[in-house]
Design a protein around this motif. Sequence first.
Motif, PDB file in Angstrom:
ATOM      1  N   CYS A 266       0.823  -1.303  -0.065  1.00  0.00           N
ATOM      2  CA  CYS A 266      -0.213   0.071  -0.060  1.00  0.00           C
ATOM      3  C   CYS A 266       0.974   1.310  -0.012  1.00  0.00           C
ATOM      4  CB  CYS A 266      -0.951   0.064   1.085  1.00  0.00           C
ATOM      5  SG  CYS A 266      -2.141  -1.211   1.149  1.00  0.00           S
ATOM      6  N   GLU A 267       1.600   1.009   0.846  1.00  0.00           N
ATOM      7  CA  GLU A 267       2.687   2.423   0.971  1.00  0.00           C
ATOM      8  C   GLU A 267       3.354   2.453  -0.402  1.00  0.00           C
ATOM      9  OE1 GLU A 267       6.836   2.461   3.076  1.00  0.00           O
ATOM     10  OE2 GLU A 267       5.141   3.515   4.461  1.00  0.00           O
ATOM     11  N   LYS A 268       3.954   1.574  -0.987  1.00  0.00           N
ATOM     12  CA  LYS A 268       4.684   1.567  -2.421  1.00  0.00           C
ATOM     13  C   LYS A 268       3.818   2.066  -3.436  1.00  0.00           C
ATOM     14  CE  LYS A 268       8.285   0.010  -3.389  1.00  0.00           C
ATOM     15  NZ  LYS A 268       9.488   0.564  -3.619  1.00  0.00           N
ATOM     16  N   ALA A 269       2.421   1.673  -3.475  1.00  0.00           N
ATOM     17  CA  ALA A 269       1.540   2.171  -4.514  1.00  0.00           C
ATOM     18  C   ALA A 269       1.263   3.641  -4.348  1.00  0.00           C
ATOM     19  CB  ALA A 269       0.128   1.313  -4.340  1.00  0.00           C
ATOM     20  N   ALA A 270       1.173   3.942  -2.902  1.00  0.00           N
ATOM     21  CA  ALA A 270       0.981   5.520  -2.902  1.00  0.00           C
ATOM     22  C   ALA A 270       2.238   6.480  -3.224  1.00  0.00           C
ATOM     23  CB  ALA A 270       0.678   5.738  -1.181  1.00  0.00           C
ATOM     24  N   ASN A 271       3.449   5.842  -3.114  1.00  0.00           N
ATOM     25  CA  ASN A 271       4.544   6.765  -3.581  1.00  0.00           C
ATOM     26  C   ASN A 271       4.743   6.562  -5.118  1.00  0.00           C
ATOM     27  OD1 ASN A 271       5.584   7.082  -0.938  1.00  0.00           O
ATOM     28  ND2 ASN A 271       6.687   5.032  -1.005  1.00  0.00           N
ATOM     29  N   ILE A 272       4.321   5.419  -5.748  1.00  0.00           N
ATOM     30  CA  ILE A 272       4.110   5.352  -7.173  1.00  0.00           C
ATOM     31  C   ILE A 272       3.195   6.466  -7.860  1.00  0.00           C
ATOM     32  CG2 ILE A 272       3.545   3.813  -9.033  1.00  0.00           C
ATOM     33  CD1 ILE A 272       4.642   1.556  -7.701  1.00  0.00           C
ATOM     34  N   CYS A 273       2.042   6.305  -7.372  1.00  0.00           N
ATOM     35  CA  CYS A 273       0.940   7.592  -7.564  1.00  0.00           C
ATOM     36  C   CYS A 273       1.368   8.977  -7.337  1.00  0.00           C
ATOM     37  CB  CYS A 273      -0.347   7.147  -6.979  1.00  0.00           C
ATOM     38  SG  CYS A 273      -1.147   5.760  -7.226  1.00  0.00           S
ATOM     39  N   GLU A 274       2.364   9.074  -6.370  1.00  0.00           N
ATOM     40  CA  GLU A 274       2.724  10.325  -6.155  1.00  0.00           C
ATOM     41  C   GLU A 274       3.495  11.039  -7.397  1.00  0.00           C
ATOM     42  OE1 GLU A 274       5.938  12.530  -3.036  1.00  0.00           O
ATOM     43  OE2 GLU A 274       4.457  10.808  -2.132  1.00  0.00           O
ATOM     44  N   THR A 275       4.034  10.077  -8.118  1.00  0.00           N
ATOM     45  CA  THR A 275       5.081  10.624  -9.017  1.00  0.00           C
ATOM     46  C   THR A 275       4.335  11.101 -10.222  1.00  0.00           C
ATOM     47  OG1 THR A 275       5.389   8.349 -10.090  1.00  0.00           O
ATOM     48  CG2 THR A 275       6.833   8.726  -8.250  1.00  0.00           C
ATOM     49  N   GLY A 276       3.126  10.662 -10.226  1.00  0.00           N
ATOM     50  CA  GLY A 276       2.203  11.133 -11.534  1.00  0.00           C
ATOM     51  C   GLY A 276       2.589  10.343 -12.753  1.00  0.00           C
ATOM     52  N   ALA A 277       3.118   9.197 -12.641  1.00  0.00           N
ATOM     53  CA  ALA A 277       3.750   8.544 -13.782  1.00  0.00           C
ATOM     54  C   ALA A 277       2.625   7.689 -14.360  1.00  0.00           C
ATOM     55  CB  ALA A 277       4.935   7.357 -13.373  1.00  0.00           C
ATOM     56  N   GLU A 278       2.697   7.553 -15.694  1.00  0.00           N
ATOM     57  CA  GLU A 278       1.603   6.655 -16.490  1.00  0.00           C
ATOM     58  C   GLU A 278       2.028   5.252 -16.407  1.00  0.00           C
ATOM     59  OE1 GLU A 278       0.797   8.894 -20.437  1.00  0.00           O
ATOM     60  OE2 GLU A 278       2.740   9.513 -19.837  1.00  0.00           O
ATOM     61  N   VAL A 279       3.381   4.903 -16.229  1.00  0.00           N
ATOM     62  CA  VAL A 279       3.818   3.701 -16.477  1.00  0.00           C
ATOM     63  C   VAL A 279       5.033   3.185 -15.116  1.00  0.00           C
ATOM     64  CG1 VAL A 279       5.074   2.141 -17.691  1.00  0.00           C
ATOM     65  CG2 VAL A 279       3.755   3.797 -18.796  1.00  0.00           C
ATOM     66  N   LEU A 280       4.673   2.054 -14.786  1.00  0.00           N
ATOM     67  CA  LEU A 280       5.640   1.659 -13.547  1.00  0.00           C
ATOM     68  C   LEU A 280       6.538   0.472 -14.379  1.00  0.00           C
ATOM     69  CD1 LEU A 280       6.951   1.340 -10.816  1.00  0.00           C
ATOM     70  CD2 LEU A 280       5.070  -0.511 -10.270  1.00  0.00           C
ATOM     71  N   VAL A 281       7.778   0.559 -14.321  1.00  0.00           N
ATOM     72  CA  VAL A 281       8.666  -0.251 -14.891  1.00  0.00           C
ATOM     73  C   VAL A 281       9.357  -0.979 -13.662  1.00  0.00           C
ATOM     74  CG1 VAL A 281      10.403   1.223 -15.329  1.00  0.00           C
ATOM     75  CG2 VAL A 281       9.919  -1.179 -16.831  1.00  0.00           C
ATOM     76  N   GLY A 282       9.835  -2.025 -14.098  1.00  0.00           N
ATOM     77  CA  GLY A 282      10.633  -2.941 -13.079  1.00  0.00           C
ATOM     78  C   GLY A 282      11.415  -4.062 -13.726  1.00  0.00           C
ATOM     79  N   THR A 283      12.188  -4.806 -13.093  1.00  0.00           N
ATOM     80  CA  THR A 283      12.697  -5.979 -13.600  1.00  0.00           C
ATOM     81  C   THR A 283      12.545  -7.089 -12.989  1.00  0.00           C
ATOM     82  OG1 THR A 283      14.703  -5.444 -12.400  1.00  0.00           O
ATOM     83  CG2 THR A 283      14.718  -4.497 -14.423  1.00  0.00           C
ATOM     84  N   ASP A 284      11.573  -7.244 -12.255  1.00  0.00           N
ATOM     85  CA  ASP A 284      11.331  -8.517 -11.399  1.00  0.00           C
ATOM     86  C   ASP A 284       9.672  -8.609 -11.594  1.00  0.00           C
ATOM     87  OD1 ASP A 284      13.182 -10.655 -10.075  1.00  0.00           O
ATOM     88  OD2 ASP A 284      14.112  -8.627  -9.446  1.00  0.00           O
ATOM     89  N   MET A 285       9.358  -9.748 -12.007  1.00  0.00           N
ATOM     90  CA  MET A 285       7.735 -10.046 -12.288  1.00  0.00           C
ATOM     91  C   MET A 285       6.952 -10.176 -10.759  1.00  0.00           C
ATOM     92  SD  MET A 285       6.949  -8.782 -14.892  1.00  0.00           S
ATOM     93  CE  MET A 285       5.403  -8.929 -14.733  1.00  0.00           C
ATOM     94  N   GLY A 286       7.970 -10.692  -9.876  1.00  0.00           N
ATOM     95  CA  GLY A 286       7.191 -10.963  -8.524  1.00  0.00           C
ATOM     96  C   GLY A 286       6.577  -9.426  -7.890  1.00  0.00           C
ATOM     97  N   CYS A 287       7.792  -8.700  -7.892  1.00  0.00           N
ATOM     98  CA  CYS A 287       7.369  -7.151  -7.279  1.00  0.00           C
ATOM     99  C   CYS A 287       6.429  -6.621  -8.268  1.00  0.00           C
ATOM    100  CB  CYS A 287       8.568  -6.631  -7.541  1.00  0.00           C
ATOM    101  SG  CYS A 287       9.978  -7.049  -6.566  1.00  0.00           S
ATOM    102  N   LEU A 288       6.305  -6.767  -9.572  1.00  0.00           N
ATOM    103  CA  LEU A 288       5.386  -6.118 -10.670  1.00  0.00           C
ATOM    104  C   LEU A 288       4.141  -6.680 -10.179  1.00  0.00           C
ATOM    105  CD1 LEU A 288       7.631  -5.459 -13.778  1.00  0.00           C
ATOM    106  CD2 LEU A 288       6.994  -3.731 -11.904  1.00  0.00           C
ATOM    107  N   MET A 289       4.028  -7.912 -10.251  1.00  0.00           N
ATOM    108  CA  MET A 289       2.882  -8.900  -9.955  1.00  0.00           C
ATOM    109  C   MET A 289       2.120  -7.957  -8.744  1.00  0.00           C
ATOM    110  SD  MET A 289       1.820 -12.648  -9.411  1.00  0.00           S
ATOM    111  CE  MET A 289       2.778 -12.746  -7.859  1.00  0.00           C
ATOM    112  N   ASN A 290       2.818  -8.006  -7.784  1.00  0.00           N
ATOM    113  CA  ASN A 290       2.348  -7.637  -6.254  1.00  0.00           C
ATOM    114  C   ASN A 290       1.840  -6.115  -6.384  1.00  0.00           C
ATOM    115  OD1 ASN A 290       1.849  -7.966  -3.396  1.00  0.00           O
ATOM    116  ND2 ASN A 290       3.619  -6.876  -3.023  1.00  0.00           N
TER     117      ASN A 290
END
Length: 246
Positions: free
Chosen positions: A191-215
């Motif tokens: 929940c905290e991670k999602a809030a921080n992502i939304c704070e950036t105003g980004a349209e896209v979240l990118v990463g290199t591990d599908m476990g993290c990205l799925m969560n």
Amino acid sequence: MRVSLFITCLADQMYPHVGESVVRVLHRFGCEVDFPETQTCCGQPAFNSGYQNEAREVARNLIRAFEHSDYVVSPSGSCTGMIAHYYPDLFRREPEWAEKARRLVEKTYEFTQFLVHVLGVKDVGAEFGHKVTYHPSCHASRLLGVKEEPIELLGRVRGLELADLPRKEDCCGFGGTFAVKMADMSEAMVCEKAANICETGAEVLVGTDMGCLMNIEGRLNKEGKPIRVMHLAQLLEEGMDRHGKQ
């Protein structure tokens, strides 16, 4: 250059398109990619749960699968980190298998590691006109030291605006079996991670591990946030296709 794809369980069963993107990007830079069909799990779930004997047997199978590969490339820093850091210890009392494990460690790379350090590629010739933020997964950054490589690749994508993620070093709360055993804590972390992502105003979240990205994607979807979630290999492939059509 001959490369074998280590797909990982999660990508194989739930996100095969990520593996396809890895293969297509590698093909663009002259790699001949094969897929040893005998590969299975790296043994990390069993290892993290304390079942070292079971993890060792699974690891033997993976070592056999890639024994004749020149290079092994994976879209997961977590599974690559399992091989790099824990395989030598798993076989410390078995000299023959310890040597086989050492050879696998030496030729196994996470996707961005391979692009930047083996192929020498930092600019893939991609275009992606969106605001993007990057989540650095714990295992890739802490076990493998993969920190600058994804940023270098993203920084050379034309039209991409990279937004810094607040508290980016914080875990997303997945952690494999941790998310099951410590569900309440895991939920608070994502929940905290999602809030921080939304704070950036980004349209896209990118990463290199599908476990993290799925969560993280699961949490964003639950909150109704219209943020696209992509593995870096997918973004690079899509961006290369866009640039090539112009």
